[in-house]
Design an enzyme around this catalytic site. Structure first.
Site, PDB file in Angstrom:
ATOM      1  CG  HIS A  99     140.272  69.452  29.963  1.00  0.00           C
ATOM      2  ND1 HIS A  99     139.661  68.651  30.900  1.00  0.00           N
ATOM      3  CD2 HIS A  99     140.457  70.658  30.561  1.00  0.00           C
ATOM      4  CE1 HIS A  99     139.499  69.339  32.022  1.00  0.00           C
ATOM      5  NE2 HIS A  99     139.976  70.561  31.843  1.00  0.00           N
ATOM      6  CD  GLU A 100     141.455  73.997  28.782  1.00  0.00           C
ATOM      7  OE1 GLU A 100     140.510  74.716  29.164  1.00  0.00           O
ATOM      8  OE2 GLU A 100     142.232  73.438  29.583  1.00  0.00           O
ATOM      9  CG  HIS A 107     129.792  79.055  28.429  1.00  0.00           C
ATOM     10  ND1 HIS A 107     130.234  79.979  27.497  1.00  0.00           N
ATOM     11  CD2 HIS A 107     128.989  79.760  29.268  1.00  0.00           C
ATOM     12  CE1 HIS A 107     129.734  81.155  27.777  1.00  0.00           C
ATOM     13  NE2 HIS A 107     128.977  81.053  28.846  1.00  0.00           N
TER      14      HIS A 107
END
Length: 226
Positions: A99-100, A107
């Site tokens: 998820h991170e 980004h």
């Protein structure tokens, strides 16, 4: 100001938020007991996904802020994983790590909602800090202009939370896709990963609901006073 019909809904939203927080912990602890068939740790999963996306310049660090402090820092291009995620090979660890990394991919790809969230962050930050004081002062002193400024600033903070919802759901979707695509989980394990990610998303949904209801309350009170 302090008692309004919407307060009943706000209380229910608070209860939902508390339940969501307990569900996150419960889902994580349940998934932490299940070893992933790939036996990869959160660190290894994060690195493999980043490399598969060509993001070799994104670093992975151990977070020193305790359990569930996992996050992606866009300014440092660094994924920070908590101890239980960094070293463990459980279903929960893989879900959180992926998820991170999903945020890192967003980004890199300039995902529109993430770009929007970054742009409104300064306004939201000011709003979350000063809006409560302006609203309380404005209502107590019966200063309409002060109340209006407080509502506008608070609306900025609420907008930030609304934009955060698709950002978080998109990161979770990317996480599940990459975990399956790279063979780090099986189709049977996808359900366990989904439970962890869905529980976390529910906390964002509950906090956003509270913020929206509070904003509506302030707007309605302000409109009636005028």
């Amino acid at each position: 100001m302090f008692f309004h019909p919407l307060d009943f809904l706000i209380i229910l939203a608070f209860i939902l938020a508390m339940w969501a927080q307990s569900k996150v912990k419960g889902s994580f602890q349940q998934g932490a007991k299940v070893q992933a068939s790939s036996r990869m740790t959160g660190l290894e999963v994060a690195r493999k996904i980043l490399d598969s996306e060509g993001l070799t310049d994104v670093k992975i660090e151990l977070s020193r802020r305790g359990a569930l402090s996992d996050h992606y820092d866009p300014s440092a291009k660094t994924v920070r994983l908590s101890e239980p995620v960094y070293r463990s090979n459980s279903i929960s660890s893989l879900a959180v790590a992926a998820h991170e990394v999903g945020h890192a991919i967003q980004h890199a790809n300039q995902y529109s909602m993430l770009v929007l969230r970054h742009r409104i962050f300064p306004i939201a930050n000011i709003g979350s800090q000063f809006a409560p004081f302006l609203l309380i002062g404005g209502f107590l002193l019966d200063l309409g202009n002060l109340i209006g400024i407080g509502i506008v600033l608070f609306a900025g903070a609420v907008l930030f939370q609304l934009v955060t919802l698709p950002v978080e759901y998109n990161a979770s979707s990317r996480a599940k896709t990459k975990l399956l695509e790279l063979g780090m989980i099986t189709n049977r394990e996808e359900r366990g990963v989904g439970k962890v990610l869905n529980a976390a998303a529910l906390t964002y949904l509950a906090s956003t609901l509270i913020a929206v209801l509070q904003l509506l309350k302030f707007i309605m009170i302000f409109a009636n006073r005028r």
